[in-house]
Design an enzyme around this catalytic site. Structure first.
Site, mmCIF file in Angstrom:
data_model
loop_
_atom_site.group_PDB
_atom_site.id
_atom_site.type_symbol
_atom_site.label_atom_id
_atom_site.label_comp_id
_atom_site.label_asym_id
_atom_site.label_seq_id
_atom_site.Cartn_x
_atom_site.Cartn_y
_atom_site.Cartn_z
ATOM 1 N N HIS A 198 13.902 -6.791 8.200
ATOM 2 C CA HIS A 198 13.791 -8.019 7.412
ATOM 3 C C HIS A 198 14.086 -9.263 8.234
ATOM 4 C CE1 HIS A 198 14.047 -5.449 3.683
ATOM 5 N NE2 HIS A 198 12.873 -6.015 3.695
ATOM 6 N N GLU A 439 -11.362 3.761 9.025
ATOM 7 C CA GLU A 439 -10.293 4.033 9.983
ATOM 8 C C GLU A 439 -10.236 5.505 10.366
ATOM 9 O OE1 GLU A 439 -6.609 2.603 8.274
ATOM 10 O OE2 GLU A 439 -7.180 3.230 6.277
ATOM 11 N N ASP A 463 -5.602 2.803 13.072
ATOM 12 C CA ASP A 463 -5.786 4.231 12.791
ATOM 13 C C ASP A 463 -7.056 4.779 13.437
ATOM 14 O OD1 ASP A 463 -3.576 5.222 11.336
ATOM 15 O OD2 ASP A 463 -4.163 3.956 9.651
ATOM 16 N N CYS A 510 -9.379 -5.537 10.432
ATOM 17 C CA CYS A 510 -8.007 -5.947 10.115
ATOM 18 C C CYS A 510 -6.973 -5.208 10.950
ATOM 19 C CB CYS A 510 -7.716 -5.792 8.632
ATOM 20 S SG CYS A 510 -7.878 -4.102 8.058
HETATM 21 C C1 PEP Z 1 -5.350 -0.015 10.591
HETATM 22 O O1 PEP Z 1 -5.213 1.214 10.537
HETATM 23 O O2 PEP Z 1 -5.909 -0.617 11.527
HETATM 24 C C2 PEP Z 1 -4.813 -0.862 9.511
HETATM 25 C C3 PEP Z 1 -5.036 -2.157 9.475
HETATM 26 O O3 PEP Z 1 -4.025 -0.245 8.578
HETATM 27 P P1 PEP Z 1 -2.476 0.103 8.824
HETATM 28 O O4 PEP Z 1 -2.054 -0.557 10.105
HETATM 29 O O5 PEP Z 1 -1.765 -0.422 7.627
HETATM 30 O O6 PEP Z 1 -2.505 1.600 8.887
HETATM 31 MG MG MG Z 2 -4.566 2.163 8.720
#
Ligand code: PEP
Ligand code: MG
Length: 596
Positions: A198, A439, A463, A510
């Site tokens: 945090h 992913e 991922d 993302c």
């Molecule tokens: C990813 O896998 O790139 C992703 C954005 O999801 P997370 O990092 O939450 O697994």
């Molecule tokens: Mg992911």
């Protein structure tokens, strides 16, 4: 003062920026818990002492919250304090401690300690950093109750001077909030902690440089020592020489100048020289991160990781809690798109008390698989999302889709939730885009088929790389193999983007790869239409996109696909980027390599 001589320590870069100032160490030594057996006639008094300590703890936290709100004018940074107040009412804590006092005749301090230990074991010793931090939250609450039982002050009682650098073994969220809101502190350094602690989250949201997980800084410094904190690279320099101090002052100036310069253009769209527009969005885990995202020029939320709503609490969020939370985020973003990912629980992210047997959690009952196995849990979230849809520009996204059947099953659940709400007369938006995270290699390879049945893709490279190259994304021993520009990854990105283009749906990215400015030209060349990242990365990525030509990106991608090793591909990208955008490649260019 510590003996003269400079030490350089390297920890985890938790919040970017450089600070130079005097150390203000905060003593957070663990409280000693007295242990004794009660006589039979002492039990009632002891139960009363416990009750009073809970009430006092709650009042103290309410006071901290009020101070923070008064100072800040918003309730943005108080969610963690609320979470601690909820823990004070948690049955696992209260009933268990009362039972121990009554049945085992433990004094209240001892009973609290034992109850806390039991709650922590519900997080069943996960090695994951996130769980370590949630165990720390439980400890902070237990420590507060015990200190109140002993009549000691639980909060940081003395305030540091403005501009001080706070050094502590660990800081409770209440400490962090108080220190940040009562005084303008320059930076934080802690022995403990991780990126998801945090202190790190609050520091990032408030843009105060922080380095955590340093290990032993509290034993090396004293109040008044000069310290340099380089939160961008995770470096702390104790008692810098005049030369080092000068270097860092110059680096700080450069960093600020670059930041200020970048922020001036943060609101300009990321449109390439040849008129291709890329939407630059932000990733969030908590509502509290929204202001920082907007102030960095974020044009949307590309990923809201809602599983964080479930973590670090003793119970499950209700549909109403989900709804209020999503409503807040949607309203804060107004007409801008908000992509809310249904929860990615399971694997290493499990709510308290829930266990999923798995030899290999990353390949186990995780994300959408877990949701489909827990329809009540999933339905509550879907209903809340649909209800919240009237408050903004919502997009719903499913994580870890491995094939078309799974996508259809998730969509069926969403349709069921919609039909239920319609029967109840609840207002919802008619058209809500539904997309999926790509992913898994299986999803990448059949992205042409998936594209026919959803409205957008978002590539989760964190991922995708893990599963493509077969490396645990949390294991530092194989981190050297984690290569976003491995030819296999690049080919998959190309396949996914082509499938999206053919189907006429947008494709976002993302994963962390999206926020690395060095990759921007490659991603534009591949045809990614939205890049979603941490707030502070936004201005520079926007700048690189504006300076780029999509046609050059496409030519670069074609050249990269003809190369073989990740090293060769990376080198080609670096050379191209330095040639086209000298001096634009972020902190490394401004600050140079990490020392040591
Ligand atoms: C990813 O896998 O790139 C992703 C954005 O999801 P997370 O990092 O939450 O697994
Ligand atoms: Mg992911």
């Amino acid at each position: 003062m510590t003996p003269a001589g400079t030490s350089i320590l390297v920890g985890i870069a938790a919040s970017p920026g450089i600070a130079i100032g005097r150390c203000w160490s905060v003593d957070r030594r663990r409280v000693r818990t007295p242990k004794r057996r009660l006589g039979p006639d002492e039990v009632d008094d002891e139960l009363q002492r416990f009750k009073t300590a809970l009430e006092v703890s709650d009042l103290q936290l309410a006071e901290v919250k009020e101070k923070v709100e008064r100072k800040d004018g918003t309730a943005e940074h108080t969610a963690i304090i609320d979470m601690h107040r909820m823990m004070l009412r948690d049955e696992m804590l209260v009933l268990e401690a009362q039972r121990l006092v009554r049945d085992e005749r433990l004094n209240a301090e001892w009973a609290v300690k034992r109850a806390i230990r039991k709650i922590k074991s519900a997080f069943h010793e996960q090695a994951d950093e996130y769980f370590k931090e949630r165990r720390a939250d439980v400890d902070f609450v237990g420590e507060r109750i015990i200190k109140n039982l002993l009549g000691q002050a639980p909060d940081v009682d003395e305030l540091p001077p403005e501009g001080a650098i706070i050094v502590a073994h660990d800081l409770s969220p209440a400490d962090t909030a108080l220190l940040l809101h009562e005084r303008k502190v320059a930076a934080f350094v802690t022995d403990a902690g991780a990126k998801t602690s945090h202190t790190a989250i609050v520091a990032r949201a408030l843009e105060v440089p922080a380095v955590v997980g340093v290990g032993k800084i509290t034993s090396l410094v004293e109040r008044g020592d000069w310290i340099v904190v380089d939160g961008s690279r995770g470096v702390v320099v104790i008692n810098p020489t005049p030369g080092e101090r000068g270097d860092y002052e110059a680096a700080q100036k450069r960093y600020r100048a670059v930041e200020e310069e970048l922020l001036r253009t943060r609101d300009l769209p990321a449109r390439t020289q040849d008129d291709v527009t890329v939407r630059v969005a932000g990733n969030i885990e908590f509502v509290e991160e929204v202001p920082s995202l907007l102030s960095h020029g974020g044009e949307a939320i590309g990923l809201y990781r809602t599983e964080f709503l479930f973590l670090g609490r003793p119970d499950l969020p209700s549909e109403e809690e989900h709804y209020q939370n999503y409503k807040r985020v949607l309203e804060a973003l107004g007409p801008r798109p908000v992509t809310i990912r249904t929860f990615d629980l399971g694997g290493d992210k499990l709510p308290a008390g829930m266990r999923v047997p798995a030899e290999n959690p990353a390949l186990g009952l995780r994300a959408i698989r877990y949701c489909l196995r827990q329809p009540d849990l999933f339905k509550a979230q879907l209903r809340a999302l649909l209800r919240a849809s009237v408050h903004g520009n919502l997009k719903i996204m499913f994580p870890m889709i491995s094939g078309v059947a799974e996508l259809r099953a998730a969509r069926r659940m969403l349709d069921e939730a919609r039909a239920e709400l319609a029967r109840e007369g609840v207002k919802m938006k008619e058209e809500i885009p539904v997309g999926i995270m790509i992913e898994l290699p299986s999803a990448a390879m059949i992205s042409d088929r998936l594209a026919r049945e959803c409205d957008f893709f978002s590539i989760g490279t964190n991922d995708l790389i893990q599963y493509t190259i077969g490396i645990d994304r949390q294991n530092k021993d194989v981190a050297y193999l984690y290569k976003p520009l491995h030819l296999a990854v690049l080919r998959m990105l190309d396949i996914i983007c082509s499938a999206a283009r053919t189907a006429g749906i947008p494709v976002s990215m993302c994963g962390e790869m999206a926020g690395e400015p060095v990759n921007a030209l490659v991603l534009v060349g591949l045809g990614v239409s939205e890049l979603s990242m941490n707030g502070p990365s936004i201005p520079l990525v926007k700048r690189v996109v504006r300076a780029a030509r999509a046609a050059d990106g496409r030519a670069l991608v074609a050249r990269l696909l003809a190369l073989t090793t990740a090293d060769d591909i990376e080198r080609e990208v670096r050379v191209e980027m330095s040639r086209r955008f000298p001096g634009l490649l972020g902190e490394d260019a401004v600050l140079g390599p990490v020392p040591g």
